[in-house]
Design a protein around this motif. Structure first.
Motif, mmCIF file in Angstrom:
data_model
loop_
_atom_site.group_PDB
_atom_site.id
_atom_site.type_symbol
_atom_site.label_atom_id
_atom_site.label_comp_id
_atom_site.label_asym_id
_atom_site.label_seq_id
_atom_site.Cartn_x
_atom_site.Cartn_y
_atom_site.Cartn_z
ATOM 1 N N ILE A 59 0.855 -1.196 0.000
ATOM 2 C CA ILE A 59 0.000 0.000 0.000
ATOM 3 C C ILE A 59 0.894 1.250 0.000
ATOM 4 C CG2 ILE A 59 -1.666 1.333 1.377
ATOM 5 C CD1 ILE A 59 -2.815 -1.398 2.337
ATOM 6 N N ALA A 84 -13.898 -2.140 0.521
ATOM 7 C CA ALA A 84 -12.726 -2.341 -0.354
ATOM 8 C C ALA A 84 -13.156 -2.961 -1.685
ATOM 9 C CB ALA A 84 -11.700 -3.229 0.344
ATOM 10 N N ILE A 121 -14.310 -0.828 -4.722
ATOM 11 C CA ILE A 121 -13.300 -0.085 -5.497
ATOM 12 C C ILE A 121 -13.159 -0.679 -6.911
ATOM 13 C CG2 ILE A 121 -10.857 0.675 -5.556
ATOM 14 C CD1 ILE A 121 -12.510 1.799 -3.135
ATOM 15 N N THR A 149 -10.553 3.759 0.213
ATOM 16 C CA THR A 149 -9.556 2.708 0.513
ATOM 17 C C THR A 149 -9.018 2.935 1.930
ATOM 18 O OG1 THR A 149 -7.796 4.007 -0.550
ATOM 19 C CG2 THR A 149 -8.809 2.245 -1.872
ATOM 20 N N SER A 159 -5.428 2.341 -6.647
ATOM 21 C CA SER A 159 -6.416 2.158 -5.568
ATOM 22 C C SER A 159 -6.948 0.727 -5.579
ATOM 23 C CB SER A 159 -7.571 3.138 -5.729
ATOM 24 O OG SER A 159 -7.077 4.451 -5.716
ATOM 25 N N LYS A 160 -7.099 0.190 -6.777
ATOM 26 C CA LYS A 160 -7.537 -1.216 -6.894
ATOM 27 C C LYS A 160 -6.489 -2.139 -6.269
ATOM 28 C CE LYS A 160 -7.851 -3.902 -10.641
ATOM 29 N NZ LYS A 160 -8.134 -4.306 -12.002
ATOM 30 N N ALA A 172 -6.894 -1.909 -2.613
ATOM 31 C CA ALA A 172 -8.076 -2.654 -2.144
ATOM 32 C C ALA A 172 -7.761 -4.151 -2.071
ATOM 33 C CB ALA A 172 -9.250 -2.397 -3.076
#
Lengths: 252, 220
Positions: free
Chosen positions: B85, B146, B149, B134, B198-199, B202
């Protein structure tokens, strides 16, 4: 499970009225390393000692249920035969202090009154010491007392003594807890070698050791087998919350 | 609280602070584009160093925890997720910085009608919402949030796919603004990548909480 060597079915062990191993069901596959872990007093060592019938040597200790070695209940076999087939190595290295390194290796034969031809004797000594990666270190001092060796070497000598009897299963009760990190690493490396010929069951308090050396791990808690799974699975995603709490140090 | 728990909590707090900073960076990049605010854009470029500093600090703290505590199970998954992340947030920080640099370098204000036709403002808003959610999903260990997303990232992908045509049309009718139009296309590409990052984030949240690996699986 294919190639099961040890199978416990509804197995229980007691010290007097104290129920210390509760209805354990487990199948241990051939040529695997199994780590048994759990907090103190969870019954893991008692369970280990039940496998080769050492538990019953303690006054007041009893057990019931099945403990099979290759499909035959060890409690229907002669205990000496069971202990020949299922060797044991203890927490503290315990070579016979009055015996030479050579005689320590073949102590199992001597104590059981099995006479060996000289050639066989020398072959077994060399073969066993090579199996535990000790031969090169002691081949020129075989007549010296085993107690002159370092702690790590003594423990490997004890493993050689167990291996000399050509058992099928080797039981280890916290085998490296008295050793320094280098000796521990040597013994752990040995586990990987030994599993090609034997099935190893290791009781350990050291979770990282369980993670490093074993194929499967059994977690005991308050006498119960809580979880028994592939070691990688157990240390990345345990199924039972009690296992997770124990291995992550959140046990209260 | 044990030393281990306190160190884990510290990493968690640092990551959330970084998340908030990156959100602010992207939000300011949007404002600077809409209002052609070069000072705000310069602030984004300057603060990029703070995002990088967070990344290095979190990496180092995770390394220390791995070395000192040998974490396992949920703790191991948490730290692995934090590392990834962290990396994805740093890249979103780079994106905000990249967009801000377009504003700093542009001699003229971006045409508001072009930004609206190409749905750049909507992309910004969606990216910011996704990024915020997120963080909320991570903080509240909410894998349901999550999972939302994945479909929201597809909206950004759709806008990105249509952008070539929209920008081409705009260039035909406004050839004097070709540089800004091409920069806008780049901004769209960058915002589409915010959706991808962002995916990824998630997926890491779901891995940490549920121990499920969704990476490289077609999301439904």
């Amino acid at each position: 499970m294919e190639n099961t060597v040890i199978k416990s079915k509804n197995f229980n062990a007691y010290f007097g009225d104290n129920h210390v191993v509760k209805n354990v069901n487990i199948e241990i596959p051939k040529n695997h390393v199994i780590a048994v872990m759990g907090p103190s007093g969870c019954g893991k060592t008692t369970y280990l000692r039940c496998i080769n019938r050492m538990h019953e040597l303690i006054p007041g200790a009893t057990s019931n249920g099945e403990m099979d070695l290759n499909g035959e209940n060890v409690y229907d076999m002669h205990p000496i035969f069971v202990r020949l087939k299922i060797g044991m190595v203890f927490q503290r290295p315990n070579p016979f202090p009055n015996l030479s390194i050579h005689d320590n290796v073949i102590a199992g034969y001597k104590l059981n009154g099995i006479k060996l031809h000289k050639d066989d004797r020398e072959r077994i000594v060399e073969h066993s010491l090579k199996r535990v990666a000790l031969w090169n270190e002691v081949k020129d001092s075989l007549t010296k007392k085993g107690s002159f060796l370092s702690g790590g070497q003594q423990q490997r000598l004890c493993i050689a003594r167990a291996v000399a009897m050509e058992p099928e299963v080797l039981l280890f009760d916290e085998p490296t807890s008295a050793l320094d990190p280098i000796s521990t690493s040597t013994v752990e490396e040995l586990f990987h070698e030994l599993k090609t010929n034997y099935t190893l069951i290791i009781v350990t308090h050291n979770m990282q050791q369980a993670a490093r050396v074993s194929d499967r791990t059994a977690f005991f808690y308050m006498g119960e087998l809580v979880e028994y799974d592939d070691t990688k699975q157990m240390f990345t995603n345990p199924k039972d919350s009690r296992t997770q709490n124990y291995i992550t140090g959140r046990f209260s | 609280m044990t030393q281990f728990e306190s160190d884990m909590q510290a990493v968690r707090t640092e990551l959330i602070n970084m998340w908030e900073l990156v959100y602010l960076q992207l939000s300011k990049a949007k404002e600077s584009l809409i209002n052609f605010d070069k000072d705000l854009a310069r602030e984004v470029v300057q603060k990029e160093k703070r995002v990088n500093a967070y990344e290095l600090k979190i990496d180092r703290d995770c390394e220390n925890i791995f070395a000192l505590f040998c974490p396992v199970a949920v703790d191991l998954r948490f730290l692995l997720a934090v590392l990834k992340i962290n990396n994805n947030l740093e890249r979103i920080g780079d994106i905000a910085d990249g967009i801000a640099k377009y504003i700093v370098d542009s001699p003229i204000k971006y045409d508001r009608s072009m930004l609206e036709t190409a749905e750049v403002i909507r992309m910004f808003d969606d990216s910011l919402d996704i990024l915020k959610d997120t963080r909320v999903a991570f903080e509240n260990e909410n894998t349901l949030l999550a999972r939302t997303i994945f479909s929201r990232d597809e909206v950004l992908d759709d806008i990105n796919r249509k952008a070539d045509q929209e920008i081409a049309k705009y260039i035909q009718s406004n050839p004097q603004n070709i540089n800004e139009a091409l920069s806008t296309l780049s901004i769209i590409r960058k915002l589409e990548r915010v959706g991808d990052q962002s995916k990824n984030i998630a997926e890491e949240i779901i891995f940490y909480i549920e121990a499920k690996v969704l990476k490289h699986f077609k999301s439904s």
